[in-house]
Design an enzyme around this catalytic site. Structure first.
Site, mmCIF file in Angstrom:
data_model
loop_
_atom_site.group_PDB
_atom_site.id
_atom_site.type_symbol
_atom_site.label_atom_id
_atom_site.label_comp_id
_atom_site.label_asym_id
_atom_site.label_seq_id
_atom_site.Cartn_x
_atom_site.Cartn_y
_atom_site.Cartn_z
ATOM 1 N N TYR A 95 0.817 -1.215 0.000
ATOM 2 C CA TYR A 95 0.000 0.000 0.000
ATOM 3 C C TYR A 95 0.852 1.267 0.000
ATOM 4 C CZ TYR A 95 -4.504 -2.247 0.931
ATOM 5 O OH TYR A 95 -5.659 -2.973 0.835
ATOM 6 N N LYS A 135 3.382 -15.022 3.994
ATOM 7 C CA LYS A 135 3.739 -15.838 2.829
ATOM 8 C C LYS A 135 5.245 -16.047 2.888
ATOM 9 C CE LYS A 135 2.612 -17.874 -1.049
ATOM 10 N NZ LYS A 135 1.812 -19.101 -1.065
ATOM 11 N N ASP A 187 -2.413 -18.463 1.979
ATOM 12 C CA ASP A 187 -3.312 -19.282 1.152
ATOM 13 C C ASP A 187 -4.027 -20.324 2.008
ATOM 14 O OD1 ASP A 187 -0.813 -20.429 1.522
ATOM 15 O OD2 ASP A 187 -0.629 -21.219 -0.510
ATOM 16 N N ASP A 219 -6.226 -7.130 4.500
ATOM 17 C CA ASP A 219 -7.345 -6.564 3.735
ATOM 18 C C ASP A 219 -8.227 -7.683 3.196
ATOM 19 O OD1 ASP A 219 -8.891 -4.649 2.277
ATOM 20 O OD2 ASP A 219 -7.777 -5.214 0.479
ATOM 21 N N ASP A 250 -12.153 -9.286 4.750
ATOM 22 C CA ASP A 250 -13.414 -9.345 3.995
ATOM 23 C C ASP A 250 -13.976 -10.760 4.009
ATOM 24 O OD1 ASP A 250 -13.367 -6.652 3.318
ATOM 25 O OD2 ASP A 250 -13.879 -7.009 1.220
#
Ligand code: IPM
Ligand code: MN
Length: 352
Positions: A142, A187, A219, A243, A247
């Site tokens: 970001y 990750k 993942d 982020d 959701d």
């Protein structure tokens, strides 16, 4: 007297904000609190009036306040704007950077009366779940260096030691008040920035020997929160993964219209906003779910004003109104009573 900067923004923002203010005013009376409100423009409406989604005047109003209550920003009217004027980017990332809101707390709680609207199978969701995503909010792709030309583009995923240490501390400290478990989501099998993130989280963990720490790749995490949501307590993760994961978690609770969030800086100053966006398609129809905004106000009472009792009372009132069978359209179920945005706000306020 606590001063609250009210930034309603666009779309459903203003209508759900009105309901949150209704509930705050009920809390004021019941708990002998006193709030004053300073309203400021943000998002598309600010762009139309001041030619920027985040006017200086709005920043000043936030600076003078004890907390910021934020609605939502953006909409199709402003989608054509070039990237450097994009509403969400200027308003949200601008506020996050300016105030250093590095710690984004996103609770994922399935409320008992809403178990059956969770997309998860009954046998998975029936025990309920309650975990908290602690998302780093001022680093990663970001805010890293951006590059683009006609043939290539990139976003740098950068984390500094300080940035990781402070978000890890928030996660461990929060876990201490919960089930004392932190799961680091990254990750680290591929990304250098994730290897680093994991390493610093591990080092920080040494100061919190009473908290259990485990690790999982992003993942796999997207699968595990569906298969075994009960196995999580506090999740600490990077900005981009947080982020996405938040959701997904919000949807597991039934509707993004239920999901609040808190963004805090090092001084404990906070911005409180629903996780969902401005939902322009349903704006102005009195059908938006005000619960996420109302629960965001409860988080403000908890984290910015140390009014735990009042925060719990609001959360309790939300639960009772749902138990009584009242639903907004997004969470409507057979045998329940559908009510509008305003009615839901009034029910929760009077339930206090
Ligand atoms: C969120 C939003 C923002 C983000 C966007 C609108 C910039 O999706 O708060 O989760 O990506 O952080
Ligand atoms: Mn998001």
């Amino acid at each position: 007297m606590k001063k609250i900067a009210v930034l309603s923004g666009d779309g459903i923002g203003p209508e759900v904000m009105r309901e949150a203010l209704k509930v705050l005013s009920a809390a004021e009376k019941k708990y002998n609190l006193s709030f004053s409100y300073a309203y400021a423009d943000v998002g598309g409406i600010a762009f139309d009036k001041h030619n920027t989604a985040l006017p200086q005047e709005t920043i000043t109003i936030c600076e003078e306040a004890d907390a910021v209550l934020f609605g939502s920003v953006g909409g199709p009217k402003w989608d054509h704007l070039p990237v450097e004027q994009k509403i969400e980017r200027v308003a949200l990332l601008g506020l996050r950077k300016y105030f250093g809101f590095f710690a984004n707390l996103r609770p994922a709680v399935v409320l008992k009366p809403l178990c059956s609207i969770s997309p998860l199978r009954g046998e998975i969701v029936k025990e309920g779940f309650n975990f908290l995503i602690v998302r780093e909010l001022t680093g990663d792709a970001y805010f890293g260096k951006k590059y683009s030309d006609a043939n290539q583009a990139s976003d740098e995923m950068l984390y500094t030691r300080l940035e990781v240490e402070r978000i890890a501390r928030v996660a461990f400290e929060t876990a201490r008040k919960r089930k004392k478990k932190v799961t680091c989501v990254d990750k680290a099998n591929v990304l250098t920035s994730s290897i680093f993130f994991r390493k610093i989280v591990m080092e920080t963990a040494l100061q919190f020997p009473d908290v259990v720490l485990d690790f999982i790749y992003i993942d796999n995490a997207t699968m595990q929160i569906i298969a075994r949501p009960q196995s999580f307590d506090v999740i600490v993760t990077t900005n981009l993964f947080g982020d996405i994961l938040s959701d997904e978690a919000a949807q597991l609770t039934g509707s993004i219209g239920l999901a609040p969030s808190a963004s805090l800086n090092e001084k404990g100053f906070g911005l409180y906003e629903p996780m969902g966006g401005s939902a322009p398609d349903i704006a102005g129809k009195n059908i938006a779910n005000p619960i996420a905004q109302i629960l965001s106000a409860a988080l403000m009472l908890r984290y910015s004003f140390a009014q735990e009792k009042a925060a719990q009372a609001i959360e309790g009132a939300v639960l009772r109104v749902l138990e009584q069978g009242y639903r907004t359209k997004d969470i409507m179920q057979k045998g329940c009573k559908e009510v509008g945005t305003k009615e839901m706000g009034t029910l929760i306020a009077s339930g206090l």
